[in-house]
Design an enzyme around this catalytic site. Sequence first.
Site, mmCIF file in Angstrom:
data_model
loop_
_atom_site.group_PDB
_atom_site.id
_atom_site.type_symbol
_atom_site.label_atom_id
_atom_site.label_comp_id
_atom_site.label_asym_id
_atom_site.label_seq_id
_atom_site.Cartn_x
_atom_site.Cartn_y
_atom_site.Cartn_z
ATOM 1 N N ARG A 171 6.758 11.402 6.598
ATOM 2 C CA ARG A 171 5.608 11.855 7.376
ATOM 3 C C ARG A 171 5.277 10.764 8.384
ATOM 4 N NH1 ARG A 171 1.037 9.309 5.472
ATOM 5 N NH2 ARG A 171 1.256 8.229 3.467
ATOM 6 N N ARG A 175 -3.246 11.118 14.039
ATOM 7 C CA ARG A 175 -4.684 11.333 13.915
ATOM 8 C C ARG A 175 -5.243 11.904 15.207
ATOM 9 N NH1 ARG A 175 -5.650 5.528 11.248
ATOM 10 N NH2 ARG A 175 -4.332 5.852 9.429
ATOM 11 N N ARG A 250 17.827 -5.419 4.889
ATOM 12 C CA ARG A 250 17.664 -5.912 6.249
ATOM 13 C C ARG A 250 16.930 -7.233 6.154
ATOM 14 N NH1 ARG A 250 20.369 -4.919 10.533
ATOM 15 N NH2 ARG A 250 18.619 -4.773 11.993
ATOM 16 N N ARG A 281 8.449 -7.124 17.235
ATOM 17 C CA ARG A 281 7.016 -7.349 17.437
ATOM 18 C C ARG A 281 6.723 -8.815 17.678
ATOM 19 N NH1 ARG A 281 4.336 -6.111 11.448
ATOM 20 N NH2 ARG A 281 5.576 -7.565 10.226
ATOM 21 N N GLU A 301 9.524 -11.551 16.058
ATOM 22 C CA GLU A 301 10.182 -11.124 14.828
ATOM 23 C C GLU A 301 11.450 -10.332 15.165
ATOM 24 O OE1 GLU A 301 8.635 -8.262 11.347
ATOM 25 O OE2 GLU A 301 7.396 -10.048 11.645
ATOM 26 N N TYR A 349 10.341 -1.632 -1.456
ATOM 27 C CA TYR A 349 9.393 -2.331 -0.602
ATOM 28 C C TYR A 349 7.980 -2.054 -1.092
ATOM 29 C CZ TYR A 349 6.923 -4.283 3.306
ATOM 30 O OH TYR A 349 6.085 -5.052 4.067
ATOM 31 N N ASP A 351 3.770 -3.005 -0.784
ATOM 32 C CA ASP A 351 2.648 -3.683 -0.155
ATOM 33 C C ASP A 351 2.015 -4.614 -1.179
ATOM 34 O OD1 ASP A 351 2.821 -2.518 2.390
ATOM 35 O OD2 ASP A 351 1.751 -0.723 1.720
#
Length: 368
Positions: A171, A175, A250, A281, A301, A349, A351
């Site tokens: 997804r 917004r 990666r 970024r 980066e 991964y 958070d």
Amino acid sequence: MSYDYLVVGAGLFGSTFAYEAAKRGKRVKVIDKRKHIAGNIYTEKVDGINVHKYGAHIFHTNDKKIWDYVNQFVEFNRYTNSPVANYKGEIYNLPFNMNTFNKLWGVVTPAEAKQKIEQQKAAVNVENPKNLEEQAISLIGTDIYEKLIKGYTEKQWGRKATDLPNFIIKRLPVRFTYDNNYFNDKYQGIPVGGYTQIVEKMLDNELIDVELEKDFFENKNEYLKSFPKIVYTGMIDQFFNYQFGTLEYRSLSFENIKLNEENYQGNAVVNYTDAETPYTRIIEHKHFEFGTQPTTIITKEYPKKWFEGDEPYYPMNDKKNNEMFSKYHQLAKESPNVIFGGRLGLYKYYDMHQVIGAALTVVNQEFQ
């Protein structure tokens, strides 16, 4: 010295476990191959600026228990993650919202934006997306895909979007409001004074001993014999001597630049979404803490292919690698004296709030 646990890795997972074990009277040895604690959330103060040494980290969660837990170690500021995208000099807000749509198409109302997106989706008419490109276009249309997804994604993963599996983009955050807050989570912020102090406080216990620049694999057999239980947060395939093959990752490289100016880009995070810019970024660290220093430090980066010896950052969770991991995961289940955790131990991964939550789940299982 007699220890109850060896914790391999002084990052957030291992340190949370060590802290909770010591609270319960257990003696813990923590080792890490790096020169510092705190793993990838390590921040280093340079010229009064807390530099995120391994990329931008923004704490966010909807879980009040996790929020309260981490707040016992540090005070958080009111930072809200509102990255912007730079596409060949054009600036767009992220996540995709009414500011983005207005800049792209001149639309003003949510109804106009929805109509434009539906028109582009209908023009392509992808019913069964077979790859990431088709999946993204089927969700958001061609304009946003071409300018804000394609180049960034291909740099990040080192593959053409048509060669990436569609499930990478299940997804997209879209917004139809003029709200630039990237996360929907109720709690969000940056620790006042940087992240390193969280782990410092977790490990500040007379029952915890920490040794840095210690490679677990230089004395693996001795560690396995000497400690009744091990919490391992390194690469799971390396632990099992790559017997089923090497999992893919990666990696990243960072270019830190000190500038004699007060404000370089006006935002903490700017993504470069065109294919030509080699980095994904630029981070300007002072903006995480609303800094007013006369100079600034930026970090470019660069994603890169991972080779053995590099720091693995992002697991390549495609079908081939996930099937290989499942074999290692089965071996882990058959290793009762070793607890595997963290993004490398579980090939996932996470958070930061998820890392803490996963560690506390293991703690509850271990000490129930």
